[in-house]
Design a protein around this motif. Structure first.
Motif, PDB file in Angstrom:
ATOM      1  N   TRP A  21      -1.352  11.788  -2.986  1.00  0.00           N
ATOM      2  CA  TRP A  21      -0.470  10.845  -3.684  1.00  0.00           C
ATOM      3  C   TRP A  21      -1.105  10.315  -4.953  1.00  0.00           C
ATOM      4  O   TRP A  21      -0.412  10.062  -5.928  1.00  0.00           O
ATOM      5  CB  TRP A  21      -0.061   9.688  -2.778  1.00  0.00           C
ATOM      6  CG  TRP A  21       0.387  10.116  -1.402  1.00  0.00           C
ATOM      7  CD1 TRP A  21       0.090   9.493  -0.225  1.00  0.00           C
ATOM      8  CD2 TRP A  21       1.206  11.247  -1.055  1.00  0.00           C
ATOM      9  NE1 TRP A  21       0.654  10.182   0.819  1.00  0.00           N
ATOM     10  CE2 TRP A  21       1.346  11.251   0.353  1.00  0.00           C
ATOM     11  CE3 TRP A  21       1.838  12.254  -1.795  1.00  0.00           C
ATOM     12  CZ2 TRP A  21       2.076  12.234   1.025  1.00  0.00           C
ATOM     13  CZ3 TRP A  21       2.558  13.233  -1.119  1.00  0.00           C
ATOM     14  CH2 TRP A  21       2.676  13.207   0.261  1.00  0.00           C
ATOM     15  N   ASN A  22      -2.410  10.096  -4.963  1.00  0.00           N
ATOM     16  CA  ASN A  22      -3.048   9.524  -6.149  1.00  0.00           C
ATOM     17  C   ASN A  22      -4.312  10.283  -6.551  1.00  0.00           C
ATOM     18  O   ASN A  22      -5.396   9.706  -6.607  1.00  0.00           O
ATOM     19  CB  ASN A  22      -3.399   8.050  -5.898  1.00  0.00           C
ATOM     20  CG  ASN A  22      -2.167   7.175  -5.822  1.00  0.00           C
ATOM     21  OD1 ASN A  22      -1.515   6.920  -6.837  1.00  0.00           O
ATOM     22  ND2 ASN A  22      -1.832   6.726  -4.629  1.00  0.00           N
ATOM     23  N   ARG A  32      -7.628   3.384  -1.264  1.00  0.00           N
ATOM     24  CA  ARG A  32      -6.449   4.183  -0.905  1.00  0.00           C
ATOM     25  C   ARG A  32      -6.686   4.877   0.436  1.00  0.00           C
ATOM     26  O   ARG A  32      -5.747   5.391   1.040  1.00  0.00           O
ATOM     27  CB  ARG A  32      -6.164   5.253  -1.963  1.00  0.00           C
ATOM     28  CG  ARG A  32      -5.493   4.826  -3.241  1.00  0.00           C
ATOM     29  CD  ARG A  32      -4.147   4.204  -3.056  1.00  0.00           C
ATOM     30  NE  ARG A  32      -4.273   2.765  -2.883  1.00  0.00           N
ATOM     31  CZ  ARG A  32      -3.349   1.995  -2.336  1.00  0.00           C
ATOM     32  NH1 ARG A  32      -2.228   2.500  -1.917  1.00  0.00           N
ATOM     33  NH2 ARG A  32      -3.549   0.718  -2.197  1.00  0.00           N
ATOM     34  N   ASP A  62       0.830  -1.212   0.000  1.00  0.00           N
ATOM     35  CA  ASP A  62       0.000   0.000   0.000  1.00  0.00           C
ATOM     36  C   ASP A  62       0.860   1.257   0.000  1.00  0.00           C
ATOM     37  O   ASP A  62       0.602   2.203  -0.736  1.00  0.00           O
ATOM     38  CB  ASP A  62      -0.909   0.014   1.242  1.00  0.00           C
ATOM     39  CG  ASP A  62      -2.311  -0.461   0.900  1.00  0.00           C
ATOM     40  OD1 ASP A  62      -2.619  -0.555  -0.312  1.00  0.00           O
ATOM     41  OD2 ASP A  62      -3.085  -0.739   1.825  1.00  0.00           O
ATOM     42  N   VAL A  63       1.880   1.248   0.850  1.00  0.00           N
ATOM     43  CA  VAL A  63       2.753   2.425   0.926  1.00  0.00           C
ATOM     44  C   VAL A  63       3.480   2.628  -0.407  1.00  0.00           C
ATOM     45  O   VAL A  63       3.576   3.743  -0.926  1.00  0.00           O
ATOM     46  CB  VAL A  63       3.768   2.269   2.080  1.00  0.00           C
ATOM     47  CG1 VAL A  63       4.740   3.426   2.086  1.00  0.00           C
ATOM     48  CG2 VAL A  63       3.028   2.191   3.417  1.00  0.00           C
ATOM     49  N   SER A  74      -4.121  10.752   1.048  1.00  0.00           N
ATOM     50  CA  SER A  74      -4.303   9.757  -0.009  1.00  0.00           C
ATOM     51  C   SER A  74      -4.629  10.427  -1.340  1.00  0.00           C
ATOM     52  O   SER A  74      -4.216   9.948  -2.394  1.00  0.00           O
ATOM     53  CB  SER A  74      -5.407   8.773   0.368  1.00  0.00           C
ATOM     54  OG  SER A  74      -4.990   7.992   1.459  1.00  0.00           O
ATOM     55  N   MET A  82       2.458   1.699  -3.317  1.00  0.00           N
ATOM     56  CA  MET A  82       1.501   2.182  -4.323  1.00  0.00           C
ATOM     57  C   MET A  82       1.287   3.684  -4.184  1.00  0.00           C
ATOM     58  O   MET A  82       1.056   4.379  -5.162  1.00  0.00           O
ATOM     59  CB  MET A  82       0.158   1.465  -4.170  1.00  0.00           C
ATOM     60  CG  MET A  82       0.144   0.087  -4.804  1.00  0.00           C
ATOM     61  SD  MET A  82      -1.288  -0.856  -4.245  1.00  0.00           S
ATOM     62  CE  MET A  82      -2.556  -0.203  -5.307  1.00  0.00           C
ATOM     63  N   ASP A  83       1.361   4.181  -2.968  1.00  0.00           N
ATOM     64  CA  ASP A  83       1.191   5.616  -2.753  1.00  0.00           C
ATOM     65  C   ASP A  83       2.370   6.405  -3.301  1.00  0.00           C
ATOM     66  O   ASP A  83       2.195   7.387  -3.997  1.00  0.00           O
ATOM     67  CB  ASP A  83       1.073   5.920  -1.244  1.00  0.00           C
ATOM     68  CG  ASP A  83      -0.342   5.712  -0.743  1.00  0.00           C
ATOM     69  OD1 ASP A  83      -1.213   5.407  -1.569  1.00  0.00           O
ATOM     70  OD2 ASP A  83      -0.564   5.842   0.471  1.00  0.00           O
ATOM     71  N   TYR A  84       3.574   5.963  -2.960  1.00  0.00           N
ATOM     72  CA  TYR A  84       4.721   6.824  -3.192  1.00  0.00           C
ATOM     73  C   TYR A  84       5.501   6.516  -4.461  1.00  0.00           C
ATOM     74  O   TYR A  84       6.159   7.379  -4.997  1.00  0.00           O
ATOM     75  CB  TYR A  84       5.674   6.771  -1.990  1.00  0.00           C
ATOM     76  CG  TYR A  84       5.056   7.369  -0.751  1.00  0.00           C
ATOM     77  CD1 TYR A  84       5.004   8.743  -0.582  1.00  0.00           C
ATOM     78  CD2 TYR A  84       4.505   6.561   0.231  1.00  0.00           C
ATOM     79  CE1 TYR A  84       4.432   9.305   0.540  1.00  0.00           C
ATOM     80  CE2 TYR A  84       3.926   7.105   1.361  1.00  0.00           C
ATOM     81  CZ  TYR A  84       3.895   8.482   1.511  1.00  0.00           C
ATOM     82  OH  TYR A  84       3.317   9.018   2.626  1.00  0.00           O
ATOM     83  N   ARG A 139      -6.909   5.620   4.147  1.00  0.00           N
ATOM     84  CA  ARG A 139      -6.280   5.015   5.324  1.00  0.00           C
ATOM     85  C   ARG A 139      -6.952   5.446   6.602  1.00  0.00           C
ATOM     86  O   ARG A 139      -6.361   5.365   7.670  1.00  0.00           O
ATOM     87  CB  ARG A 139      -4.817   5.449   5.436  1.00  0.00           C
ATOM     88  CG  ARG A 139      -3.952   5.099   4.334  1.00  0.00           C
ATOM     89  CD  ARG A 139      -3.715   3.601   4.285  1.00  0.00           C
ATOM     90  NE  ARG A 139      -3.533   3.232   2.902  1.00  0.00           N
ATOM     91  CZ  ARG A 139      -2.529   3.681   2.188  1.00  0.00           C
ATOM     92  NH1 ARG A 139      -1.621   4.433   2.699  1.00  0.00           N
ATOM     93  NH2 ARG A 139      -2.436   3.363   0.942  1.00  0.00           N
ATOM     94  N   TYR A 151      -7.635   1.218  -5.961  1.00  0.00           N
ATOM     95  CA  TYR A 151      -7.436   2.663  -5.842  1.00  0.00           C
ATOM     96  C   TYR A 151      -8.659   3.477  -5.463  1.00  0.00           C
ATOM     97  O   TYR A 151      -8.577   4.363  -4.639  1.00  0.00           O
ATOM     98  CB  TYR A 151      -6.900   3.224  -7.169  1.00  0.00           C
ATOM     99  CG  TYR A 151      -5.436   2.954  -7.372  1.00  0.00           C
ATOM    100  CD1 TYR A 151      -4.484   3.733  -6.741  1.00  0.00           C
ATOM    101  CD2 TYR A 151      -5.014   1.921  -8.196  1.00  0.00           C
ATOM    102  CE1 TYR A 151      -3.136   3.493  -6.921  1.00  0.00           C
ATOM    103  CE2 TYR A 151      -3.671   1.667  -8.386  1.00  0.00           C
ATOM    104  CZ  TYR A 151      -2.732   2.463  -7.746  1.00  0.00           C
ATOM    105  OH  TYR A 151      -1.408   2.222  -7.925  1.00  0.00           O
TER     106      TYR A 151
END
Ligand code: SF4
Ligand code: SF4
Ligand code: FES
Lengths: 112, 231
Positions: free
Chosen positions: B157-158, B198, A73-74, B154, A76-78, B200, B194
């Motif tokens: 970032w995306n 995403r 997950d991390v 979140s 995929m974020d960064y 959290r 996604y």
């Protein structure tokens, strides 16, 4: 279950593994508080009783899944460039498999 | 009263900068917006959006002393000086405090924000029990100001793949509507790595919403519905 379950399945896996790990840690600590083994032999015997070693094995399996989902997950974020992300995920995967193998080795070898 | 405001005019400036302003408070200055409207008289190059000046249109969302909010409903006297004003974080700046909301609305439209019901419309209206209507409270009030999504890590970032708290709140608004028939399709659409997952549960969205809504709770409820569905 439906076609696309990655999102929900990963999320559920994360919660369930966390609950198991929490319960295991509580169980483990309580054992040491309530009847702490007075020698290495006693500890070893307890650890290797089939119930405890299976529970330990499951604990590490849960830990590996938890780390896999969480770190993925991390990443995929960064990490957005695909090649770099695949590389990082591969490293993570290899690391986790190696640790799992090591744990299995300790737990199973000690048994025989 | 001292203010420090983010300035950027892409036609002239190479880089954004913070400009200091000073203005006497008048008795009519209740909300932050009152003050910046008067500042614009002082300096007419200062650019921001506003319309309703009462927390209904969502156009004057900005970052006030580090926290997103609507200038028109933020009591100005309670703010620490110098009041630092910046455009909504992570949204592209068009000029000064005006940001480009294209991506935000694209995400909003991606959840099909309208009732889907294929039965022929009744003569007057589609009825709903008071209990079912109750379920829409805390959801329909969203004014799409963007405060939540702009403050959601979140979404930083995306932004192109994660729907974001505002869009997800509206997704739930239609998922839970007894008159909507596309519940399953809506849930399926969000169940990928996604669009929803995403999130959290950092809860910045709920913390910051100027209308007191709770996108993070709506997201939680969507997850619970997905779990029930998959059993
Ligand atoms: S949920 Fe609140 S913060 Fe988010 S867009 Fe709607 S009104 Fe604004
Ligand atoms: S709870 Fe989810 S949607 Fe809300 S700010 Fe946190 S990550 Fe974003
Ligand atoms: S001016 Fe409409 S919400 Fe502030």
């Amino acid at each position: 279950m439906r076609r696309t379950v990655t999102g929900l399945r990963a999320w559920l896996l994360q919660r369930i593994s966390a609950i198991y790990m929490l319960l295991f840690i509580i169980f483990f600590l309580t054992h040491f508080l309530v009847e702490s083994p007075d020698s290495y032999q006693a500890w070893h015997g307890w650890m290797m009783s089939s119930g405890v070693s299976i529970a330990t094995l499951i604990f590490f399996a849960a830990l590996m899944l938890h780390v896999w989902v969480g770190v993925r997950d991390v990443l995929m974020d960064y990490i957005h460039p695909l090649a770099l992300r695949i590389f990082a995920l591969t490293l993570l995967g290899i690391g986790l498999v190696a640790i799992t193998a090591w744990v299995m080795r300790i737990l199973l070898m000690e048994h025989s | 009263m001292k203010l420090s405001i983010f300035r950027f005019n892409p036609e002239q400036d190479e880089k954004p900068y913070m400009q200091d302003y000073e203005i006497e408070l008048e008795t009519t200055d209740q909300m932050l917006l009152d003050v910046i409207v008067r500042l614009k008289v002082q300096d007419d190059t200062l650019t921001f959006r506003r319309s309703c000046r009462e927390g209904v249109c969502g156009s004057d969302a900005m970052n006030i002393n580090g926290r997103n909010g609507l200038a028109c409903i933020t009591p100005v006297r309670a703010l620490k000086e110098p009041i630092k004003l910046r455009p909504l974080p992570s949204f592209p700046v068009i000029r000064d405090l005006v940001v480009d909301m294209t991506q935000f609305f694209k995400q909003y439209h991606s959840i099909n924000p309208y009732l889907i019901n294929n039965e022929p419309a009744p003569e007057r209206e589609r009825l709903q029990s008071p209990e079912d209507r109750e379920k829409l409270n805390g959801l329909y009030e969203c004014i799409l100001c963007g405060c939540c999504t702009s403050q959601c890590p979140s979404s930083w970032w995306n932004p192109d793949k994660f729907v974001g708290p505002a869009g997800l709140l509206q997704a739930y608004r239609f998922i839970i509507d007894s008159r909507d028939q596309a519940t399953q399709e809506r849930l399926d659409d969000l169940n990928d790595p996604y669009r929803l997952f995403r999130c959290r549960t950092i809860m910045n969205c709920t913390e910051v919403c100027p209308k007191g809504l709770a996108p993070s709770r709506a997201i939680e409820k969507i997850r619970l519905m997905m779990i029930k569905e998959s059993l």
